[in-house]
Design an enzyme around this catalytic site. Sequence first.
Site, short mmCIF file in Angstrom:
data_model
loop_
_atom_site.label_atom_id
_atom_site.label_comp_id
_atom_site.label_asym_id
_atom_site.label_seq_id
_atom_site.Cartn_x
_atom_site.Cartn_y
_atom_site.Cartn_z
N GLY A 50 0.77 -1.23 0.00
CA GLY A 50 0.00 0.00 0.00
C GLY A 50 0.80 1.28 0.00
O GLY A 50 0.23 2.36 -0.22
N GLU A 105 4.02 -6.83 1.61
CA GLU A 105 3.50 -7.12 0.26
C GLU A 105 3.51 -5.86 -0.60
O GLU A 105 2.47 -5.44 -1.11
CB GLU A 105 2.06 -7.64 0.38
CG GLU A 105 1.91 -8.86 1.27
CD GLU A 105 0.45 -9.17 1.62
OE1 GLU A 105 -0.45 -8.33 1.34
OE2 GLU A 105 0.21 -10.25 2.17
N PRO A 106 4.67 -5.25 -0.80
CA PRO A 106 4.68 -4.02 -1.61
C PRO A 106 4.54 -4.32 -3.09
O PRO A 106 5.12 -5.28 -3.59
CB PRO A 106 6.08 -3.45 -1.32
CG PRO A 106 6.93 -4.66 -1.11
CD PRO A 106 6.03 -5.67 -0.39
N GLY A 107 3.76 -3.53 -3.78
CA GLY A 107 3.62 -3.68 -5.23
C GLY A 107 3.96 -2.38 -5.92
O GLY A 107 5.02 -2.21 -6.50
N ARG A 153 -5.65 3.36 -15.84
CA ARG A 153 -5.69 4.05 -14.55
C ARG A 153 -6.33 5.43 -14.61
O ARG A 153 -7.15 5.77 -13.75
CB ARG A 153 -4.29 4.13 -13.92
CG ARG A 153 -3.68 2.76 -13.62
CD ARG A 153 -2.43 2.83 -12.76
NE ARG A 153 -2.76 3.29 -11.43
CZ ARG A 153 -2.56 4.51 -10.99
NH1 ARG A 153 -1.97 5.41 -11.76
NH2 ARG A 153 -2.93 4.85 -9.78
N CYS A 183 -13.22 4.55 -28.76
CA CYS A 183 -14.48 5.29 -28.88
C CYS A 183 -15.19 5.39 -27.54
O CYS A 183 -16.23 4.76 -27.31
CB CYS A 183 -15.36 4.62 -29.94
SG CYS A 183 -14.54 4.65 -31.52
C1 LIG Z 1 -2.92 -5.09 -4.06
C2 LIG Z 1 -2.40 -5.72 -2.83
C3 LIG Z 1 -1.10 -5.44 -2.39
C4 LIG Z 1 -0.19 -4.46 -3.07
O1 LIG Z 1 -0.62 -3.15 -2.92
P1 LIG Z 1 0.32 -1.93 -3.39
O2 LIG Z 1 -0.49 -0.74 -3.12
O3 LIG Z 1 0.57 -2.13 -4.84
O4 LIG Z 1 1.56 -1.99 -2.59
C5 LIG Z 1 -0.65 -6.09 -1.26
N1 LIG Z 1 -1.43 -6.97 -0.59
C6 LIG Z 1 -2.69 -7.25 -0.98
C7 LIG Z 1 -3.50 -8.22 -0.21
C8 LIG Z 1 -3.22 -6.63 -2.11
O5 LIG Z 1 -4.47 -6.91 -2.49
#
Ligand SMILES: *Cc1c(COP(=O)(O)O)cnc(C)c1O
Length: 419
Positions: A243, A277-279, A316, A346
Amino acid sequence: MMNDILRDASGHLTISGMRADELAAQYGTPLYVYSGEGFVRSFTTFTKSLSEVDARVHYAVKANSAIGILSLLASCGAGADIVSGGEMRRALAAGIPADKIVFSGVGKTDDEIRAALGEGVGQINAESAAEIAHISAIANAMNLQAPVALRVNVNVDPGSHKKISTGQRSTKFGIPVEDGEAAHLYREICANPHIIPRGLAVHIGSQLRNLAPFEMAYQALLEIADSLRAEGLDVPILDLGGGLGIDYEGDSDPDFAAYGALVTRIFANRGYQLGFEPGRCIAADNGVLLVTNLYTKQGEDKRFIITDGAMNDLIRPTLYESYHRIEPVGPQQTATGIADIVGPVCETGDYLGTDRMMPDVPEGSCLAVMSAGAYGAVMMSNYNTRPEAAEIIIYQGQAHILRPRRTVDDLIALEDNPF
Ligand SMILES: *Cc1c(COP(=O)(O)O)cnc(C)c1O
């Protein structure tokens, strides 16, 4: 900025040292280009910020799931946070060991649970009593014990866009801590012979630019974990989710140090193994989407720069009203007026950016949509029968194709005509 996407001495945009205009000419547009060095640096910087705690970092695959990127992160020690059986297959194909995979998500199918248990994933984050009943029955039938953590809902508003907020009680995510619901379920999984309790998880949302909601959620998590431990239950892991947000304005890097300091202050010496869990904060700033101006059209009070990139390539802006910087890849020129940067699809909602001060952008010249490395290519669609863009990564001075551009023939070959 520490990222590897920057301007060279002559003002040309470069990705890990290679010029964007030359990559666009070679590979065509729309084109996703990633910096391998950038991914490695973001991941290792994130991990280093947690050196004072016992941390396991599981990259959130859904942010950018290219197998080459997963493989590069795996070589840096990354595990994977997955939300589907498909993402599990990708993570395994990239060489991430099953025991470093965490399976998240509210709607796992029996087939997905069976596959995950069969592969031996390290942790399943369960989100409902009903899901736990399925996991337990499947583990029983397979004659094994399922490693389960409970994702709890601590009712914290992350303060980000409503479509990427998951922490409030009103969302579908997690098991409420209110009225002892999560604690009750945790006691049940501890007593279940088909389950090994692994701990608790939270993930309150994405693109958090303010650390206060993390602090509230983590304190709440610690409180419930400590009280379960006080009952004598085994709570080995606290999974703190992802997050952490990025600066889409491009003025600063994600504040990994401040995040690490917050985590350390709350959790150091508490005896929990921590999961992360960083994305977005690993991926977003390390990719751009290159598009070409097809036509400029003068509207009533602004220009439309109509590019070959559209909402099917990067949804996005349309989906979340997100802002991405959009810049010519050539030397920066002075702005000449307001423009919307739109695609050929379109839909009125088909835009990459609106009301931007832009220089003159000649036909055939290329623009870069910045900070597009996360939640970009993974959400591509074929709307308007537009084949998906190619994805390439620059690493150690070389360009590598991660996914070639799809063709219309590829799309048509997937269909049957019954008549
Ligand atoms: C989407 C998600 C993430 C990653 O979130 P980011 O905002 O990209 O860091 C981590 N854990 C869970 C459970 C998610 O659904």
